[in-house]
Enzyme design. Sequence first.
Site, PDB file in Angstrom:
ATOM      1  N   LEU A  41      31.705  14.811 -14.031  1.00 37.12           N
ATOM      2  CA  LEU A  41      32.050  15.529 -14.054  1.00 37.12           C
ATOM      3  C   LEU A  41      33.329  15.773 -13.486  1.00 37.12           C
ATOM      4  O   LEU A  41      33.139  14.237 -12.129  1.00 37.12           O
ATOM      5  CB  LEU A  41      31.879  16.821 -13.668  1.00 37.12           C
ATOM      6  CG  LEU A  41      32.478  18.124 -12.392  1.00 37.12           C
ATOM      7  CD1 LEU A  41      31.272  19.189 -12.823  1.00 37.12           C
ATOM      8  CD2 LEU A  41      31.918  17.792 -11.341  1.00 37.12           C
ATOM      9  N   ASN A  42      34.785  15.495 -13.172  1.00 36.82           N
ATOM     10  CA  ASN A  42      35.369  15.540 -12.083  1.00 36.82           C
ATOM     11  C   ASN A  42      36.615  16.987 -10.822  1.00 36.82           C
ATOM     12  O   ASN A  42      35.138  18.303 -10.993  1.00 36.82           O
ATOM     13  CB  ASN A  42      36.636  14.801 -12.603  1.00 36.82           C
ATOM     14  CG  ASN A  42      37.349  14.335 -13.255  1.00 36.82           C
ATOM     15  OD1 ASN A  42      37.005  14.138 -14.551  1.00 36.82           O
ATOM     16  ND2 ASN A  42      38.092  14.278 -13.138  1.00 36.82           N
ATOM     17  N   ASP A  43      37.349  16.847 -11.829  1.00 37.07           N
ATOM     18  CA  ASP A  43      38.270  17.804 -11.255  1.00 37.07           C
ATOM     19  C   ASP A  43      37.466  19.397 -11.886  1.00 37.07           C
ATOM     20  O   ASP A  43      37.499  19.624 -12.821  1.00 37.07           O
ATOM     21  CB  ASP A  43      39.558  17.962 -10.763  1.00 37.07           C
ATOM     22  CG  ASP A  43      40.142  16.830 -10.946  1.00 37.07           C
ATOM     23  OD1 ASP A  43      39.605  15.477 -10.786  1.00 37.07           O
ATOM     24  OD2 ASP A  43      41.284  16.372 -11.377  1.00 37.07           O
ATOM     25  N   SER A 103      43.203  18.162 -15.831  1.00 33.58           N
ATOM     26  CA  SER A 103      43.449  19.228 -14.764  1.00 33.58           C
ATOM     27  C   SER A 103      44.535  20.342 -15.137  1.00 33.58           C
ATOM     28  O   SER A 103      45.180  20.205 -15.143  1.00 33.58           O
ATOM     29  CB  SER A 103      43.449  19.259 -13.584  1.00 33.58           C
ATOM     30  OG  SER A 103      42.113  18.215 -13.262  1.00 33.58           O
TER      31      SER A 103
HETATM   32  C1  FRU Z   1      42.275  13.690 -10.429  1.00 35.91           C
HETATM   33  C2  FRU Z   1      43.460  13.261 -11.451  1.00 35.91           C
HETATM   34  C3  FRU Z   1      43.832  14.750 -12.267  1.00 35.91           C
HETATM   35  C4  FRU Z   1      43.993  14.660 -13.851  1.00 35.91           C
HETATM   36  C5  FRU Z   1      43.080  14.830 -13.718  1.00 35.91           C
HETATM   37  C6  FRU Z   1      41.985  13.613 -15.194  1.00 35.91           C
HETATM   38  O1  FRU Z   1      41.401  13.497 -10.253  1.00 35.91           O
HETATM   39  O2  FRU Z   1      43.442  12.205 -11.995  1.00 35.91           O
HETATM   40  O3  FRU Z   1      45.167  14.380 -11.783  1.00 35.91           O
HETATM   41  O4  FRU Z   1      44.604  15.520 -14.157  1.00 35.91           O
HETATM   42  O5  FRU Z   1      41.783  13.812 -12.860  1.00 35.91           O
HETATM   43  O6  FRU Z   1      40.375  13.857 -15.226  1.00 35.91           O
END
Ligand code: FRU
Length: 482
Positions: A41-43, A103
């Site tokens: 998971l990220n943003d 994102s």
């Molecule tokens: C930030 C980021 C955003 C991008 C997304 C890709 O963590 O690099 O700039 O849209 O993650 O997963």
Amino acid sequence: MNLLTETLQKGIEGRQHSLQQKVAADPWRLSFHQQPPTGWLNDPNGIHQKEGIYHVYYQYSPLDPEGGLKYWGHKTSKDLVHFKEEEMFLYPDQKFDCHGVYSGSAFEKEGVTHFFYTGNVKHPGKHDYISSGREQNTVHMTSQDGFTIDSREVVIDSTDYPAGFTQHIRDPKIIEKNGLFYMVLGGRTIEDKGAILLYVSEDLSKWTYTGNLLENQPKLGYMWECPDFFELDGQDILLMSPQGVEQSGNEFENIYQSGSMIGKTNWEKLTFEPSGPFIELDRGFDFYAPQTFLDEKGRRILWGWMGLPDIESDYTNPTIERGWQHALTLPRELTIEEGKLKQRPLSEYKRLRKDGIETQLDLSEQYQSMPETSTTYEMLVKMNSPKEPITMQLSQDIVLTFDGQGFALTLGKSGFGRKTRKIDLTALDQIQVFVDTSSIEIFLNDGEYVLTSRMYPKEKTTAIQFKGNTRIQVEKWDLKEA
Ligand code: FRU
């Protein structure tokens, strides 16, 4: 659903099964934080509330705990504490987003949720993927209910961005002002400077570039990710996640930053005029790419990614071997008080409290302790800015110290490479701590500073220890699973 999406969905479900068992057996799974069912998971993305239901989407690689192709996962909640994992919302299944649905955000207008996100495309060949080989298309998508996509189209094609920028332009967020819609996008110029591109639209569909929202920030790095732009308590606030900011004393110690600027927007010139410096939102080891939204109660709520990219040479997350990595922070309510941005944990989380204890401790004679029988708890420590050092040791090897000059968070082995983060601070009257099975969030002075960190204890402890030459008041609650 088109055939490609269906094929992707079935393929993922089939392969997710074996990961699910590994993940379920992991004692480091969090108890009251939002985490991926499997994988990475990220943003946080597209957060909004509609007809009472909170929707939180997130950057998601369901099959690979170390990242990879990005989808949008989806969670819903009625109370911001208990969440339901929904079916994945968005697949990289179009020509304009086939290397990742990156994102984006949500914007409500007349019963329709308008999502904007970045469709990432990488072309084969010899490229640096900064100045060549990449498309980052801005995509507009509508939905009536947050579950079904009704329309999806590119509104700013990667070839239509203004001159002077590299191919890194992404992460759209919308604000409505004076009957017009404005979009901010994070970018990297060809001179390797971070930038926020501002676009305007009358109908959310046709967008015109107006210029760079924030000029003259030579010290803020080469790329600004995830901009967010809103009004709060009579001020304008700009959030962003810059990459390439140099450490300065105890500030900007992480590889990448996330922070805020308070100021005023000049709506004629279409520029943001900061009234103060860029200030980090979080001073711990694991915080990045936050996003805010306004809920139906009118609160400005922020969620961050409780993680950071590209940290591996400094610290690690051992859950990778257990089939998953990363989580979201607790949601925080933002306010401006005496010209400063404050962040407080949502009051909804009080509902998880159980088995409360309240006590006064006099540390002047000897150290004192409190029972630590649960791996998930909240603790509120009040003190009167002690002049001599006071320390608090909790979990396996986490030490919090205040010495009249500064506050420090120090991790031992359970930090997996995370060591110390410090804040210059002369007055401290409150420390609020949220401990989950593998995370800690510390709010100082009722939301003046926050430190968020992952930690991975292997040993069980039984007591929290306090040392110092002062009196403190401690309230503590174990927290129920959300
Ligand atoms: C930030 C980021 C955003 C991008 C997304 C890709 O963590 O690099 O700039 O849209 O993650 O997963």
